[in-house]
Design a protein around this motif. Sequence first.
Motif, PDB file in Angstrom:
ATOM      1  N   THR A 175      35.231  41.462  41.611  1.00 54.00           N
ATOM      2  CA  THR A 175      35.488  42.811  41.110  1.00 54.00           C
ATOM      3  C   THR A 175      34.376  43.776  41.502  1.00 54.00           C
ATOM      4  O   THR A 175      34.632  44.948  41.803  1.00 54.00           O
ATOM      5  CB  THR A 175      35.644  42.789  39.578  1.00 54.00           C
ATOM      6  OG1 THR A 175      36.672  41.864  39.223  1.00 54.00           O
ATOM      7  CG2 THR A 175      36.002  44.167  39.050  1.00 54.00           C
ATOM      8  N   LEU A 199      44.359  40.452  47.586  1.00 51.39           N
ATOM      9  CA  LEU A 199      44.699  41.844  47.891  1.00 51.39           C
ATOM     10  C   LEU A 199      45.147  42.580  46.628  1.00 51.39           C
ATOM     11  O   LEU A 199      44.681  43.689  46.348  1.00 51.39           O
ATOM     12  CB  LEU A 199      45.797  41.882  48.949  1.00 51.39           C
ATOM     13  CG  LEU A 199      46.294  43.278  49.355  1.00 51.39           C
ATOM     14  CD1 LEU A 199      45.163  44.088  49.965  1.00 51.39           C
ATOM     15  CD2 LEU A 199      47.470  43.177  50.326  1.00 51.39           C
ATOM     16  N   VAL A 200      46.035  41.954  45.852  1.00 52.24           N
ATOM     17  CA  VAL A 200      46.521  42.583  44.620  1.00 52.24           C
ATOM     18  C   VAL A 200      45.384  42.755  43.621  1.00 52.24           C
ATOM     19  O   VAL A 200      45.226  43.818  42.990  1.00 52.24           O
ATOM     20  CB  VAL A 200      47.663  41.749  44.005  1.00 52.24           C
ATOM     21  CG1 VAL A 200      48.073  42.321  42.647  1.00 52.24           C
ATOM     22  CG2 VAL A 200      48.862  41.708  44.947  1.00 52.24           C
ATOM     23  N   TYR A 201      44.549  41.717  43.473  1.00 53.03           N
ATOM     24  CA  TYR A 201      43.466  41.776  42.497  1.00 53.03           C
ATOM     25  C   TYR A 201      42.445  42.844  42.872  1.00 53.03           C
ATOM     26  O   TYR A 201      41.954  43.581  42.003  1.00 53.03           O
ATOM     27  CB  TYR A 201      42.792  40.410  42.383  1.00 53.03           C
ATOM     28  CG  TYR A 201      41.732  40.362  41.313  1.00 53.03           C
ATOM     29  CD1 TYR A 201      42.079  40.162  39.980  1.00 53.03           C
ATOM     30  CD2 TYR A 201      40.387  40.542  41.621  1.00 53.03           C
ATOM     31  CE1 TYR A 201      41.117  40.134  38.984  1.00 53.03           C
ATOM     32  CE2 TYR A 201      39.425  40.520  40.639  1.00 53.03           C
ATOM     33  CZ  TYR A 201      39.790  40.314  39.326  1.00 53.03           C
ATOM     34  OH  TYR A 201      38.829  40.296  38.338  1.00 53.03           O
ATOM     35  N   LEU A 202      42.106  42.946  44.157  1.00 47.99           N
ATOM     36  CA  LEU A 202      41.129  43.943  44.580  1.00 47.99           C
ATOM     37  C   LEU A 202      41.651  45.362  44.403  1.00 47.99           C
ATOM     38  O   LEU A 202      40.912  46.261  43.981  1.00 47.99           O
ATOM     39  CB  LEU A 202      40.744  43.706  46.041  1.00 47.99           C
ATOM     40  CG  LEU A 202      39.802  42.534  46.309  1.00 47.99           C
ATOM     41  CD1 LEU A 202      39.665  42.296  47.799  1.00 47.99           C
ATOM     42  CD2 LEU A 202      38.435  42.790  45.693  1.00 47.99           C
ATOM     43  N   VAL A 203      42.926  45.579  44.717  1.00 48.39           N
ATOM     44  CA  VAL A 203      43.499  46.925  44.576  1.00 48.39           C
ATOM     45  C   VAL A 203      43.516  47.348  43.110  1.00 48.39           C
ATOM     46  O   VAL A 203      43.127  48.469  42.757  1.00 48.39           O
ATOM     47  CB  VAL A 203      44.916  46.976  45.182  1.00 48.39           C
ATOM     48  CG1 VAL A 203      45.614  48.285  44.812  1.00 48.39           C
ATOM     49  CG2 VAL A 203      44.852  46.828  46.695  1.00 48.39           C
ATOM     50  N   VAL A 204      43.945  46.425  42.235  1.00 48.34           N
ATOM     51  CA  VAL A 204      44.049  46.770  40.811  1.00 48.34           C
ATOM     52  C   VAL A 204      42.673  46.802  40.153  1.00 48.34           C
ATOM     53  O   VAL A 204      42.350  47.721  39.397  1.00 48.34           O
ATOM     54  CB  VAL A 204      44.971  45.776  40.082  1.00 48.34           C
ATOM     55  CG1 VAL A 204      45.009  46.071  38.586  1.00 48.34           C
ATOM     56  CG2 VAL A 204      46.367  45.827  40.664  1.00 48.34           C
ATOM     57  N   SER A 206      39.157  46.404  41.589  1.00 54.04           N
ATOM     58  CA  SER A 206      38.040  47.154  42.172  1.00 54.04           C
ATOM     59  C   SER A 206      38.396  48.603  42.452  1.00 54.04           C
ATOM     60  O   SER A 206      37.675  49.529  42.065  1.00 54.04           O
ATOM     61  CB  SER A 206      37.576  46.470  43.463  1.00 54.04           C
ATOM     62  OG  SER A 206      37.113  45.174  43.195  1.00 54.04           O
ATOM     63  N   PHE A 207      39.517  48.832  43.139  1.00 51.51           N
ATOM     64  CA  PHE A 207      39.835  50.178  43.604  1.00 51.51           C
ATOM     65  C   PHE A 207      40.377  51.080  42.503  1.00 51.51           C
ATOM     66  O   PHE A 207      40.247  52.293  42.580  1.00 51.51           O
ATOM     67  CB  PHE A 207      40.849  50.122  44.751  1.00 51.51           C
ATOM     68  CG  PHE A 207      40.343  49.363  45.945  1.00 51.51           C
ATOM     69  CD1 PHE A 207      38.987  49.207  46.161  1.00 51.51           C
ATOM     70  CD2 PHE A 207      41.218  48.799  46.849  1.00 51.51           C
ATOM     71  CE1 PHE A 207      38.505  48.507  47.255  1.00 51.51           C
ATOM     72  CE2 PHE A 207      40.751  48.092  47.949  1.00 51.51           C
ATOM     73  CZ  PHE A 207      39.393  47.954  48.152  1.00 51.51           C
ATOM     74  N   THR A 208      40.980  50.500  41.473  1.00 56.27           N
ATOM     75  CA  THR A 208      41.603  51.313  40.427  1.00 56.27           C
ATOM     76  C   THR A 208      40.752  51.375  39.169  1.00 56.27           C
ATOM     77  O   THR A 208      40.301  52.448  38.755  1.00 56.27           O
ATOM     78  CB  THR A 208      43.002  50.782  40.090  1.00 56.27           C
ATOM     79  OG1 THR A 208      43.801  50.749  41.276  1.00 56.27           O
ATOM     80  CG2 THR A 208      43.668  51.658  39.046  1.00 56.27           C
ATOM     81  N   ASN A 211      37.075  52.637  39.627  1.00 57.24           N
ATOM     82  CA  ASN A 211      37.057  54.079  39.895  1.00 57.24           C
ATOM     83  C   ASN A 211      37.400  54.894  38.658  1.00 57.24           C
ATOM     84  O   ASN A 211      36.982  56.049  38.538  1.00 57.24           O
ATOM     85  CB  ASN A 211      38.028  54.415  41.027  1.00 57.24           C
ATOM     86  CG  ASN A 211      37.453  54.047  42.389  1.00 57.24           C
ATOM     87  OD1 ASN A 211      36.277  54.244  42.636  1.00 57.24           O
ATOM     88  ND2 ASN A 211      38.277  53.505  43.264  1.00 57.24           N
TER      89      ASN A 211
END
Length: 257
Positions: A175, A199-204, A206-208, A211
Amino acid sequence: MVRARVGELVESNRFQMFVIGVIVVNAITLGAETSTVLQVESGPLLTTIDHLALAIFAFELAARLYASGWRFFKDPWNVFDFVVVAIALIPTAGPLSVLRSLRILRALRLVAMVPSMRRVVAALVRSVPGLLSLSGLLVLLVHVGGVIASNLFGDTGDPRFSGLGPTLLTLFQITTGGGWSDVLRDLMNQKPFAWIFFLVYLVVGSFTVLNLFIAVVCSAMQEEITVPAPRSASHDDLLLREVRALREEVRAIRQNA
Protein backbone atom coordinates in the motif's frame (compact mmCIF):
# COMPACT_ATOMS: atom_id res chain seq x y z
CA MET A 1 -0.76 50.02 33.57
CA VAL A 2 2.23 47.81 34.46
CA ARG A 3 0.40 44.76 33.16
CA ALA A 4 -0.51 46.62 30.00
CA ARG A 5 3.11 47.55 29.36
CA VAL A 6 4.30 44.02 30.05
CA GLY A 7 1.66 42.77 27.62
CA GLU A 8 2.85 45.24 24.99
CA LEU A 9 6.42 44.04 25.50
CA VAL A 10 5.71 40.32 25.12
CA GLU A 11 3.41 40.90 22.13
CA SER A 12 5.82 43.21 20.30
CA ASN A 13 7.39 41.97 17.07
CA ARG A 14 10.95 42.53 18.31
CA PHE A 15 10.41 40.45 21.43
CA GLN A 16 8.72 37.70 19.42
CA MET A 17 11.63 37.60 16.96
CA PHE A 18 14.08 37.48 19.87
CA VAL A 19 12.29 34.48 21.39
CA ILE A 20 12.18 32.74 18.01
CA GLY A 21 15.94 33.26 17.70
CA VAL A 22 16.49 31.78 21.17
CA ILE A 23 14.37 28.74 20.24
CA VAL A 24 16.43 28.14 17.08
CA VAL A 25 19.74 28.51 18.94
CA ASN A 26 18.53 26.20 21.71
CA ALA A 27 17.43 23.56 19.19
CA ILE A 28 20.88 23.68 17.56
CA THR A 29 22.52 23.41 20.99
CA LEU A 30 20.46 20.36 21.97
CA GLY A 31 21.40 18.71 18.69
CA ALA A 32 25.08 19.50 19.26
CA GLU A 33 24.94 17.86 22.69
CA THR A 34 24.27 14.51 21.02
CA SER A 35 27.75 14.66 19.41
CA THR A 36 30.44 13.07 21.56
CA VAL A 37 33.16 15.20 19.96
CA LEU A 38 31.32 18.48 20.57
CA GLN A 39 30.41 17.38 24.09
CA VAL A 40 34.08 16.87 24.93
CA GLU A 41 35.27 20.10 23.29
CA SER A 42 32.41 22.48 24.22
CA GLY A 43 30.33 20.66 26.83
CA PRO A 44 30.28 23.46 29.46
CA LEU A 45 29.48 26.08 26.81
CA LEU A 46 26.56 24.04 25.45
CA THR A 47 25.23 23.52 28.97
CA THR A 48 25.47 27.25 29.71
CA ILE A 49 23.60 28.14 26.52
CA ASP A 50 20.92 25.58 27.36
CA HIS A 51 20.43 26.98 30.88
CA LEU A 52 20.37 30.54 29.58
CA ALA A 53 17.74 29.66 26.97
CA LEU A 54 15.61 27.94 29.62
CA ALA A 55 15.86 31.05 31.84
CA ILE A 56 14.70 33.25 28.94
CA PHE A 57 11.79 30.90 28.23
CA ALA A 58 10.75 30.92 31.89
CA PHE A 59 10.94 34.73 32.04
CA GLU A 60 8.94 35.10 28.81
CA LEU A 61 6.29 32.67 30.04
CA ALA A 62 6.04 34.38 33.43
CA ALA A 63 5.68 37.78 31.74
CA ARG A 64 2.88 36.54 29.49
CA LEU A 65 1.15 34.91 32.44
CA TYR A 66 1.42 38.13 34.48
CA ALA A 67 0.09 40.25 31.61
CA SER A 68 -2.88 38.01 30.81
CA GLY A 69 -3.76 36.56 34.22
CA TRP A 70 -5.78 33.37 34.25
CA ARG A 71 -7.02 34.14 30.73
CA PHE A 72 -3.58 32.96 29.65
CA PHE A 73 -4.77 29.36 29.89
CA LYS A 74 -7.73 29.93 27.55
CA ASP A 75 -5.39 29.84 24.56
CA PRO A 76 -4.32 26.23 23.73
CA TRP A 77 -0.97 27.47 22.39
CA ASN A 78 -0.24 29.15 25.72
CA VAL A 79 -1.02 25.90 27.51
CA PHE A 80 1.34 24.09 25.15
CA ASP A 81 4.14 26.57 25.90
CA PHE A 82 3.48 26.26 29.63
CA VAL A 83 3.69 22.44 29.58
CA VAL A 84 6.88 22.41 27.48
CA VAL A 85 8.67 24.90 29.74
CA ALA A 86 7.36 23.20 32.89
CA ILE A 87 8.77 19.84 31.75
CA ALA A 88 12.14 21.48 31.12
CA LEU A 89 12.16 22.94 34.67
CA ILE A 90 11.72 19.50 36.30
CA PRO A 91 15.04 18.21 37.73
CA THR A 92 16.43 15.40 35.58
CA ALA A 93 18.34 13.56 38.29
CA GLY A 94 17.69 9.99 39.39
CA PRO A 95 14.56 8.28 38.04
CA LEU A 96 13.52 11.48 36.24
CA SER A 97 16.63 11.45 34.04
CA VAL A 98 14.45 10.20 31.17
CA LEU A 99 12.91 13.69 31.05
CA ARG A 100 16.27 15.03 29.87
CA SER A 101 15.53 13.74 26.37
CA LEU A 102 12.27 15.72 26.38
CA ARG A 103 14.16 19.01 26.37
CA ILE A 104 14.03 18.96 22.58
CA LEU A 105 10.29 19.61 22.89
CA ARG A 106 11.27 23.23 23.44
CA ALA A 107 12.03 23.39 19.71
CA LEU A 108 8.32 22.77 19.08
CA ARG A 109 7.61 26.16 20.62
CA LEU A 110 8.61 27.51 17.23
CA VAL A 111 5.25 26.19 15.98
CA ALA A 112 3.41 28.28 18.57
CA MET A 113 5.46 31.39 17.78
CA VAL A 114 5.16 31.37 13.97
CA PRO A 115 1.56 32.04 12.73
CA SER A 116 2.01 30.14 9.45
CA MET A 117 3.10 27.01 11.35
CA ARG A 118 0.15 27.38 13.70
CA ARG A 119 -2.22 27.41 10.73
CA VAL A 120 -0.71 24.19 9.41
CA VAL A 121 -1.12 22.46 12.78
CA ALA A 122 -4.66 23.80 13.12
CA ALA A 123 -5.46 22.41 9.67
CA LEU A 124 -4.09 18.99 10.67
CA VAL A 125 -6.22 19.01 13.81
CA ARG A 126 -9.26 20.03 11.76
CA SER A 127 -8.67 17.08 9.41
CA VAL A 128 -8.46 14.46 12.20
CA PRO A 129 -12.13 13.29 11.95
CA GLY A 130 -11.82 12.70 8.21
CA LEU A 131 -8.45 11.01 8.62
CA LEU A 132 -9.88 8.65 11.24
CA SER A 133 -12.67 7.61 8.87
CA LEU A 134 -10.20 7.02 6.06
CA SER A 135 -7.93 5.08 8.42
CA GLY A 136 -10.82 2.78 9.25
CA LEU A 137 -11.48 2.32 5.54
CA LEU A 138 -7.81 1.52 4.93
CA VAL A 139 -7.74 -1.04 7.76
CA LEU A 140 -10.85 -2.70 6.34
CA LEU A 141 -9.29 -2.77 2.87
CA VAL A 142 -6.05 -4.31 4.11
CA HIS A 143 -7.94 -6.91 6.15
CA VAL A 144 -10.17 -7.95 3.23
CA GLY A 145 -7.18 -8.01 0.91
CA GLY A 146 -5.20 -10.04 3.45
CA VAL A 147 -7.85 -12.74 3.70
CA ILE A 148 -8.13 -12.97 -0.11
CA ALA A 149 -4.33 -13.01 -0.59
CA SER A 150 -3.88 -15.69 2.07
CA ASN A 151 -6.33 -17.95 0.24
CA LEU A 152 -4.81 -17.21 -3.17
CA PHE A 153 -1.10 -17.31 -2.40
CA GLY A 154 -0.83 -19.24 0.86
CA ASP A 155 0.07 -22.48 -0.95
CA THR A 156 3.01 -20.97 -2.84
CA GLY A 157 5.41 -21.42 0.08
CA ASP A 158 6.23 -17.71 0.09
CA PRO A 159 6.81 -16.71 3.77
CA ARG A 160 5.25 -13.31 3.05
CA PHE A 161 1.88 -15.05 2.61
CA SER A 162 2.30 -17.88 5.13
CA GLY A 163 -0.50 -16.58 7.36
CA LEU A 164 -2.85 -13.68 7.93
CA GLY A 165 -0.30 -11.71 9.94
CA PRO A 166 2.56 -11.81 7.41
CA THR A 167 0.07 -11.23 4.60
CA LEU A 168 -1.32 -8.12 6.27
CA LEU A 169 2.21 -6.79 6.78
CA THR A 170 3.04 -7.49 3.12
CA LEU A 171 -0.11 -5.75 1.88
CA PHE A 172 0.55 -2.73 4.08
CA GLN A 173 4.02 -2.53 2.57
CA ILE A 174 2.48 -2.77 -0.91
CA THR A 175 0.00 0.00 0.00
CA THR A 176 2.88 2.36 0.73
CA GLY A 177 4.41 1.47 -2.66
CA GLY A 178 7.44 -0.33 -1.28
CA GLY A 179 8.76 -3.34 -3.23
CA TRP A 180 5.42 -4.47 -4.64
CA SER A 181 6.96 -5.28 -8.04
CA ASP A 182 9.41 -7.77 -6.48
CA VAL A 183 6.57 -9.49 -4.61
CA LEU A 184 4.49 -9.66 -7.79
CA ARG A 185 7.30 -11.14 -9.90
CA ASP A 186 8.06 -13.80 -7.29
CA LEU A 187 4.41 -14.85 -7.15
CA MET A 188 3.93 -14.90 -10.90
CA ASN A 189 6.42 -17.75 -11.17
CA GLN A 190 3.73 -19.97 -9.61
CA LYS A 191 0.59 -17.84 -10.01
CA PRO A 192 0.64 -16.24 -13.50
CA PHE A 193 -2.60 -14.35 -12.84
CA ALA A 194 -1.41 -12.80 -9.57
CA TRP A 195 -1.08 -9.47 -11.38
CA ILE A 196 -4.88 -9.16 -11.46
CA PHE A 197 -5.10 -9.09 -7.66
CA PHE A 198 -2.18 -6.68 -7.34
CA LEU A 199 -3.56 -4.35 -10.01
CA VAL A 200 -6.96 -4.09 -8.30
CA TYR A 201 -5.42 -3.72 -4.84
CA LEU A 202 -2.99 -1.01 -5.93
CA VAL A 203 -5.67 1.01 -7.74
CA VAL A 204 -8.08 0.87 -4.80
CA GLY A 205 -5.53 1.06 -1.97
CA SER A 206 -2.61 3.18 -3.10
CA PHE A 207 -4.07 5.34 -5.85
CA THR A 208 -7.48 5.99 -4.28
CA VAL A 209 -7.44 5.70 -0.49
CA LEU A 210 -4.02 7.23 0.08
CA ASN A 211 -4.81 10.14 -2.23
CA LEU A 212 -7.99 10.71 -0.23
CA PHE A 213 -5.79 11.29 2.83
CA ILE A 214 -4.00 14.06 0.96
CA ALA A 215 -7.33 15.50 -0.23
CA VAL A 216 -8.70 15.68 3.33
CA VAL A 217 -5.61 17.48 4.62
CA CYS A 218 -5.59 19.91 1.68
CA SER A 219 -9.27 20.67 2.21
CA ALA A 220 -8.69 21.38 5.91
CA MET A 221 -5.78 23.68 5.08
CA GLN A 222 -7.90 25.54 2.55
CA GLU A 223 -10.59 26.08 5.18
CA GLU A 224 -7.97 27.26 7.66
CA ILE A 225 -6.67 29.83 5.18
CA THR A 226 -10.11 31.18 4.26
CA VAL A 227 -11.43 31.35 7.84
CA PRO A 228 -9.79 34.21 9.79
CA ALA A 229 -7.93 33.04 12.87
CA PRO A 230 -9.44 34.13 16.23
CA ARG A 231 -7.54 36.63 18.30
CA SER A 232 -5.70 35.30 21.30
CA ALA A 233 -6.93 35.91 24.82
CA SER A 234 -3.83 37.98 25.65
CA HIS A 235 -4.51 40.29 22.69
CA ASP A 236 -8.13 40.84 23.78
CA ASP A 237 -7.05 41.43 27.36
CA LEU A 238 -4.50 44.02 26.22
CA LEU A 239 -7.14 45.90 24.21
CA LEU A 240 -9.50 45.88 27.20
CA ARG A 241 -6.85 47.36 29.49
CA GLU A 242 -6.04 50.07 26.95
CA VAL A 243 -9.72 51.04 26.68
CA ARG A 244 -9.98 51.23 30.47
CA ALA A 245 -6.85 53.38 30.70
CA LEU A 246 -8.24 55.69 28.02
CA ARG A 247 -11.50 56.06 29.96
CA GLU A 248 -9.57 56.97 33.11
CA GLU A 249 -7.61 59.64 31.23
CA VAL A 250 -10.81 61.14 29.77
CA ARG A 251 -12.40 61.14 33.23
CA ALA A 252 -9.35 62.87 34.73
CA ILE A 253 -9.41 65.53 32.01
CA ARG A 254 -13.09 66.24 32.66
CA GLN A 255 -12.51 66.56 36.42
CA ASN A 256 -9.61 69.00 35.90
CA ALA A 257 -11.67 71.04 33.47
